[in-house]
Design a protein around this motif. Sequence first.
Motif, PDB file in Angstrom:
ATOM      1  N   ASN A  82       7.171  -4.826   4.084  1.00 43.63           N
ATOM      2  CA  ASN A  82       6.554  -4.236   5.277  1.00 43.63           C
ATOM      3  C   ASN A  82       5.535  -3.151   4.930  1.00 43.63           C
ATOM      4  OD1 ASN A  82       8.753  -2.768   4.271  1.00 43.63           O
ATOM      5  ND2 ASN A  82       9.162  -1.765   6.205  1.00 43.63           N
ATOM      6  N   VAL A  83       5.273  -2.965   3.630  1.00 45.79           N
ATOM      7  CA  VAL A  83       4.341  -1.913   3.197  1.00 45.79           C
ATOM      8  C   VAL A  83       3.066  -2.548   2.649  1.00 45.79           C
ATOM      9  CG1 VAL A  83       3.990   0.021   1.602  1.00 45.79           C
ATOM     10  CG2 VAL A  83       6.274  -0.417   2.541  1.00 45.79           C
ATOM     11  N   ASP A  84       1.924  -2.064   3.123  1.00 46.69           N
ATOM     12  CA  ASP A  84       0.655  -2.457   2.521  1.00 46.69           C
ATOM     13  C   ASP A  84       0.426  -1.495   1.355  1.00 46.69           C
ATOM     14  OD1 ASP A  84      -1.949  -2.854   1.749  1.00 46.69           O
ATOM     15  OD2 ASP A  84      -2.697  -3.137   3.782  1.00 46.69           O
ATOM     16  N   PHE A  85       0.957  -1.872   0.180  1.00 47.42           N
ATOM     17  CA  PHE A  85       0.941  -0.881  -0.903  1.00 47.42           C
ATOM     18  C   PHE A  85      -0.435  -0.726  -1.528  1.00 47.42           C
ATOM     19  CE2 PHE A  85       3.410  -4.617  -2.238  1.00 47.42           C
ATOM     20  CZ  PHE A  85       2.685  -5.114  -3.313  1.00 47.42           C
ATOM     21  N   LYS A  86      -1.325  -1.673  -1.259  1.00 50.14           N
ATOM     22  CA  LYS A  86      -2.711  -1.470  -1.717  1.00 50.14           C
ATOM     23  C   LYS A  86      -3.377  -0.382  -0.870  1.00 50.14           C
ATOM     24  CE  LYS A  86      -3.977  -5.646  -4.085  1.00 50.14           C
ATOM     25  NZ  LYS A  86      -4.517  -6.988  -3.975  1.00 50.14           N
ATOM     26  N   ALA A  87      -3.118  -0.428   0.447  1.00 48.23           N
ATOM     27  CA  ALA A  87      -3.692   0.602   1.336  1.00 48.23           C
ATOM     28  C   ALA A  87      -3.125   1.980   0.993  1.00 48.23           C
ATOM     29  CB  ALA A  87      -3.392   0.256   2.792  1.00 48.23           C
ATOM     30  N   ALA A  88      -1.885   1.990   0.514  1.00 49.84           N
ATOM     31  CA  ALA A  88      -1.238   3.281   0.212  1.00 49.84           C
ATOM     32  C   ALA A  88      -1.720   3.878  -1.107  1.00 49.84           C
ATOM     33  CB  ALA A  88       0.282   3.100   0.163  1.00 49.84           C
ATOM     34  N   TYR A  89      -2.272   3.029  -1.957  1.00 49.75           N
ATOM     35  CA  TYR A  89      -2.639   3.477  -3.299  1.00 49.75           C
ATOM     36  C   TYR A  89      -3.606   4.661  -3.243  1.00 49.75           C
ATOM     37  CZ  TYR A  89      -4.200   3.520  -8.108  1.00 49.75           C
ATOM     38  OH  TYR A  89      -4.497   3.925  -9.380  1.00 49.75           O
ATOM     39  N   ASN A  90      -3.294   5.674  -4.015  1.00 47.72           N
ATOM     40  CA  ASN A  90      -4.123   6.898  -4.102  1.00 47.72           C
ATOM     41  C   ASN A  90      -4.061   7.750  -2.839  1.00 47.72           C
ATOM     42  OD1 ASN A  90      -5.190   7.551  -6.495  1.00 47.72           O
ATOM     43  ND2 ASN A  90      -7.025   6.291  -6.302  1.00 47.72           N
ATOM     44  N   LYS A  91      -3.217   7.352  -1.886  1.00 49.03           N
ATOM     45  CA  LYS A  91      -3.109   8.141  -0.651  1.00 49.03           C
ATOM     46  C   LYS A  91      -1.689   8.661  -0.461  1.00 49.03           C
ATOM     47  CE  LYS A  91      -6.940   6.623   2.055  1.00 49.03           C
ATOM     48  NZ  LYS A  91      -7.497   5.578   2.894  1.00 49.03           N
ATOM     49  N   ILE A  92      -0.767   7.698  -0.375  1.00 48.87           N
ATOM     50  CA  ILE A  92       0.616   8.092  -0.083  1.00 48.87           C
ATOM     51  C   ILE A  92       1.531   7.430  -1.115  1.00 48.87           C
ATOM     52  CG2 ILE A  92       2.498   7.883   1.602  1.00 48.87           C
ATOM     53  CD1 ILE A  92       0.557   8.247   3.808  1.00 48.87           C
ATOM     54  N   HIS A  93       2.379   8.225  -1.722  1.00 49.77           N
ATOM     55  CA  HIS A  93       3.379   7.657  -2.624  1.00 49.77           C
ATOM     56  C   HIS A  93       4.447   6.969  -1.772  1.00 49.77           C
ATOM     57  CE1 HIS A  93       1.988   9.826  -6.214  1.00 49.77           C
ATOM     58  NE2 HIS A  93       1.679  10.790  -5.355  1.00 49.77           N
TER      59      HIS A  93
END
Length: 343
Positions: A82-93
Motif C-alpha cells: 500500500n506504499v508508493d515507496f518510489k514517491a517516498a524516496y528522499n522525502k519520508i522514511h
Amino acid sequence: MKKLAFFDAKPYDKIWFDQLKESYNFKIKYFENKLNEDTAAMAAGSDGVVAFVNDTVDAPVIETLYKQGIRILALRSAGYNNVDFKAAYNKIHVVRVPAYSPYAVAEHAMALLLTLNRKIHRAYNRTRDYNFSLNGLTGFDLHGKTIGVVGTGKIGQVFIDICRGFGLQVLAYDPFPVEGKQIEYVSLSELCSKADIISLHCPLTKDTHHMINSQTLSQMRDGVVIVNTSRGALIDSEALLEAIKSKKVGAAGLDVYEEESELFFEDFSNTIIQDDILARLVSMPNVIVTSHQAFLTNEALHNIAETTLKNLKSYFDGEELKNEICYQCDKAPTCEKKHANRC
Ligand code: NAD
C-alpha cells in the motif's frame, strides 16, 4: 515528547500502544479514519505517522505529509504493497514490522483449512439450531494429502512445520528457495497441478498480482482447496468465484480480499454490500472469509506495538533504521534478499 498521528486506530491497537508509548516517550493521537488523500491533513502538527495495511500511502498522501514536515511513517504491518515507496524516496522514511508473529498468521491459515475441510462453520450453526444431522459435513483426511505452499519466508516456513505435523506432503514454490530446510521446491505450474491444497504466503508485487487466475486455476486438481492469508490481489477474485461455481475449486479460505480496503475492519452489517463478488463468495457454504484477522493475537499485537515504537525511536534518535523499506527499486522482496534495507 514526540507526537504521533495514528491512523485506522482500533481498540485492540490502543491497548498495546497505550501500554508502551510512555516508555518510548511518545504522545499518540488516534484517528479512526484510514489514511488517504482526504485524511492526510489530520496529521498536521505531528512528528510521525503510524499506518496499517488498508491505509493508502500513495504519492499525494506522501506529498501532504511531507509538506507538513513529517519525515517518518511507521507501518504496523509486514506487507507494504500500500506504499508508493518510489514517491517516498528522499522525502519520508517508511519503516515496517518485518516479523511480529509468523505463528499467528500460519496458525490462522491452518484454522481456515481445518474449518473448511471439516465444515466446523456449518456444524456450529447446525447444532445451535439443534440440528444434529451429519449430511453434507464429510471432509477428508489431511494426512497423506499434498499441500502446495507458495512463498517460504517466515510465515510459509512456520506453516510448513504445522502441515508436516498433520502428515501432509509439502511442495513449495518460491523464486528464492530457503536452503537447509529440506523443502521440496517445484515450479508454480507443477505445484498447481499436484497439490490438493494450496496456501499463499508470498508478498503482493507486480509479479505476484493475480498469480491465481483462470489459467493457473485450470492447471489445478479438481476440488482443490485454496487458502489465502497473504494479500487479496494475489487472487483474481472473479476467476476464483467462477472456479468455485464450476466446482473446480472445492473450498476457499480467504483472510484477505483484493477489494478489502473499503470494507475490512469495519461493521457493514446494516448495509447493502455493493461488491457482488465478495457477497457471492461470502454466500458460499464452502468459502470462509475472515477480515484480515490472521495477525490478530495478543503476542502479535504486543510485538507490533513494540517494534513500531522502536522503529520510530530509532528515527528520532538518529539511529540506523533496520526496518526501513528499500525505496530505490520496485522489486522490494528481491532487494531485501540482496541489499538488506537499502539498495
Ligand atoms: P517474508 O518476506 O518472510 O516471506 C515472503 C516469501 O515470499 C519470501 O521467501 C519471498 O522470496 C517469497 N516470494 C517473493 N516473490 C514470490 C513469488 N513471486 N512467488 C512465490 N514466493 C515469492 O514474508 P512473511 O512474513 O512470510 O509474510 C508473507 C506475507 O504474508 C506478507 O507479504 C503479507 O502480505 C502477508 N501477511 C498477512 C498477514 C495477515 O494478517 N493476513 C499478516 C502478516 C503478513
